[in-house]
Design a protein around this motif. Structure first.
Motif, short mmCIF file in Angstrom:
data_model
loop_
_atom_site.label_atom_id
_atom_site.label_comp_id
_atom_site.label_asym_id
_atom_site.label_seq_id
_atom_site.Cartn_x
_atom_site.Cartn_y
_atom_site.Cartn_z
N MET A 20 17.27 93.47 106.07
CA MET A 20 16.65 94.09 107.24
C MET A 20 16.76 93.12 108.39
SD MET A 20 15.11 96.62 108.52
CE MET A 20 15.40 97.46 106.96
N THR A 21 16.93 93.63 109.60
CA THR A 21 16.92 92.73 110.73
C THR A 21 15.48 92.37 111.07
OG1 THR A 21 16.81 94.44 112.45
CG2 THR A 21 19.01 93.78 111.71
N ALA A 22 15.29 91.20 111.65
CA ALA A 22 13.99 90.80 112.22
C ALA A 22 14.34 89.82 113.32
CB ALA A 22 13.09 90.16 111.18
N TYR A 23 13.50 89.80 114.36
CA TYR A 23 13.85 88.99 115.52
C TYR A 23 12.70 88.10 115.98
CZ TYR A 23 16.95 93.07 115.61
OH TYR A 23 17.81 94.07 115.26
N ASP A 24 11.56 88.21 115.31
CA ASP A 24 10.43 87.39 115.74
C ASP A 24 9.50 87.10 114.56
OD1 ASP A 24 9.03 89.75 115.32
OD2 ASP A 24 8.85 90.23 117.44
N ILE A 39 16.78 88.53 105.51
CA ILE A 39 16.50 88.84 106.91
C ILE A 39 17.75 88.49 107.70
CG2 ILE A 39 15.22 88.15 108.99
CD1 ILE A 39 12.78 87.65 107.27
N LEU A 40 18.26 89.47 108.45
CA LEU A 40 19.36 89.19 109.36
C LEU A 40 18.80 89.12 110.78
CD1 LEU A 40 22.41 89.00 110.10
CD2 LEU A 40 22.38 91.49 110.32
N VAL A 41 18.93 87.95 111.40
CA VAL A 41 18.59 87.88 112.83
C VAL A 41 19.86 88.36 113.53
CG1 VAL A 41 17.66 86.48 114.69
CG2 VAL A 41 17.14 85.88 112.32
N GLY A 42 19.96 89.67 113.68
CA GLY A 42 21.20 90.30 114.14
C GLY A 42 21.38 90.18 115.64
N ASP A 43 22.67 90.18 116.05
CA ASP A 43 22.91 90.18 117.50
C ASP A 43 22.57 91.54 118.10
OD1 ASP A 43 25.05 91.61 116.54
OD2 ASP A 43 26.59 90.51 117.66
N ALA A 81 21.66 84.03 110.25
CA ALA A 81 21.76 84.10 111.71
C ALA A 81 23.11 84.70 112.09
CB ALA A 81 21.63 82.69 112.31
N ASP A 82 23.06 85.71 112.93
CA ASP A 82 24.29 86.37 113.38
C ASP A 82 24.93 85.53 114.48
OD1 ASP A 82 25.97 88.49 113.09
OD2 ASP A 82 24.67 89.97 114.06
N MET A 83 26.19 85.17 114.31
CA MET A 83 26.87 84.38 115.35
C MET A 83 27.25 85.34 116.48
SD MET A 83 27.58 81.09 114.20
CE MET A 83 29.09 80.57 114.97
N VAL A 111 25.11 81.93 108.09
CA VAL A 111 25.49 82.65 109.32
C VAL A 111 26.33 83.87 108.94
CG1 VAL A 111 25.45 80.56 110.76
CG2 VAL A 111 27.62 81.32 109.74
N LYS A 112 26.41 84.80 109.87
CA LYS A 112 27.28 85.98 109.68
C LYS A 112 28.29 86.02 110.82
CE LYS A 112 25.92 90.43 110.56
NZ LYS A 112 26.89 90.82 111.60
N ILE A 113 29.54 86.31 110.49
CA ILE A 113 30.54 86.50 111.55
C ILE A 113 31.31 87.80 111.29
CG2 ILE A 113 30.79 84.00 111.91
CD1 ILE A 113 33.57 84.20 110.72
N MET A 178 29.19 90.30 102.14
CA MET A 178 29.73 90.87 103.39
C MET A 178 29.06 92.18 103.72
SD MET A 178 33.47 92.29 102.24
CE MET A 178 33.82 90.91 101.17
N VAL A 179 28.91 92.39 105.03
CA VAL A 179 28.41 93.69 105.52
C VAL A 179 29.61 94.63 105.65
CG1 VAL A 179 27.46 94.86 107.57
CG2 VAL A 179 26.46 92.70 106.80
N LEU A 180 29.43 95.86 105.20
CA LEU A 180 30.42 96.91 105.46
C LEU A 180 29.75 97.93 106.36
CD1 LEU A 180 31.92 97.48 101.86
CD2 LEU A 180 32.93 96.17 103.75
N GLU A 181 30.23 98.04 107.59
CA GLU A 181 29.56 98.93 108.55
C GLU A 181 30.49 100.05 108.98
OE1 GLU A 181 27.72 96.99 111.93
OE2 GLU A 181 27.29 98.92 112.90
N GLY A 182 29.96 101.27 109.00
CA GLY A 182 30.69 102.42 109.55
C GLY A 182 32.02 102.65 108.87
N GLY A 201 25.78 97.56 102.85
CA GLY A 201 26.29 98.67 103.66
C GLY A 201 25.34 99.10 104.76
N ILE A 202 25.94 99.56 105.86
CA ILE A 202 25.20 100.26 106.92
C ILE A 202 26.16 101.33 107.43
CG2 ILE A 202 25.76 98.35 108.55
CD1 ILE A 202 23.15 99.23 110.11
N GLY A 203 25.80 102.58 107.23
CA GLY A 203 26.74 103.65 107.54
C GLY A 203 27.94 103.58 106.63
O1 KIV Z 1 23.36 92.79 114.44
C1 KIV Z 1 23.02 93.51 113.50
O2 KIV Z 1 21.90 94.02 113.43
C2 KIV Z 1 24.02 93.77 112.46
C3 KIV Z 1 23.68 94.75 111.40
C4 KIV Z 1 23.77 96.13 111.93
C5 KIV Z 1 24.53 94.58 110.20
O3 KIV Z 1 25.06 93.19 112.50
#
Ligand code: KIV
Length: 287
Positions: A20-24, A39-43, A81-83, A111-113, A178-182, A201-203
């Protein structure tokens, strides 16, 4: 128990992995207490928190600010952390410096790229610097200008093959997941069944090793003017609930119904007893 990279990798074929994303700080606390694995601190914070039109304009400094807030919550979830865009599309040295800040200053666990074969040397360099990497394939939002928008990827045999080969490469390079999106369900399924690192997965249908959503989408924190993707499920209506609470507050203060004595302080018995003295004092101050 703090979840680690090997812990997540070992979940493959045992149970579904939750991300799940979280930002704070408060959202990280809640996600961790809900026992979400990652927790993904997503961009995506560029859009859902900072109000940008896409993810391209968020910077390393801005991301770092949110990564620190999340790790201050000391979540048991693994923190990724999302780069952001342009933080790893640069020299190896600058990529490592940027990723290193997320680990060293932000205290993220990995990190995620975004991207496949184009990122081969980048992933190698990060791993050589002891930084665990989560890959991201399919609909990669940072490539929106090249893709001509947010479009489902891997819909033809040729494109599905490229996606599959990229997934094999990320595994071979040493990504821990790895994330697989869409991407179509059948493509995500065949990738998930043929690699030995977890796919999130997401979508991407219901047959990946894990699932992720954007917190603000799931909680219904965005107003109706947002057009959500097909894969978004609103599990709550928090935008509407917030609006209702704010309108009630405004109404109550206008009618002087809030704050009641229960929410106010008195001056203590001494001063209440000598109210006359106090009023005289005020006159003196004002004169
Ligand atoms: O930034 C983000 O929230 C993401 C997810 C949708 C995988 O990259």
């Amino acid at each position: 128990m703090k979840k680690t990279v090997p812990y997540i990798t070992n979940l493959k074929n045992s149970r579904v992995i939750s991300m799940m994303t979280a930002y704070d700080y408060p959202s990280a606390k809640a996600v961790s207490e809900a026992e979400i694995d990652i927790i993904l601190v997503g961009d995506s914070l560029a859009q859902v928190v900072l109000g940008h039109d896409d993810t391209l304009s968020v910077t390393v400094d801005e991301m770092l600010h949110h990564v620190k807030a999340v790790t201050n919550a000391k979540p048991s979830s693994l923190v990724v952390a999302d780069m952001p865009y342009m933080s790893y599309h640069v020299s190896k040295e600058d990529t490592i410096k940027n990723a290193g800040r997320f680990i060293q200053e932000g205290k993220a666990d990995a990190v995620k790229i975004e991207g496949g074969r184009k990122r081969e040397e980048t992933i190698q360099a990060l791993l050589e610097a002891e930084i665990p990497v989560m890959g991201h394939l399919g609909l990669t939002p940072q490539s929106k200008n090249l893709m001509g928008g947010y479009k489902v990827q891997g819909k033809t045999l040729d494109l599905a093959r490229q996606l599959f080969e990229d997934a094999l490469l990320l595994q071979e390079l040493g990504c821990f997941s790895m994330v697989l999106e869409g991407v179509p369900t059948v493509v995500a399924q065949s990738i998930s069944e043929n690699i030995n690192i977890p796919t999130i997965g997401i979508g991407a249908g219901n047959l990946t090793d894990g699932q992720v959503l954007v917190l603000h989408d799931l909680l219904g924190m965005k107003s109706k003017e947002y057009i959500d993707a097909k894969f978004v499920k609103r599990y709550d209506q928090q935008y509407e609930a917030s609006l209702k609470a704010l309108k009630t507050y405004k109404d109550e203060i206008e009618k002087r119904e809030f704050p009641t004595d229960d929410y106010s302080y008195d001056m203590g018995n001494d001063i209440n007893d000598s109210l006359k003295e106090w009023k005289k004092e005020i006159k003196k101050i004002l004169s």
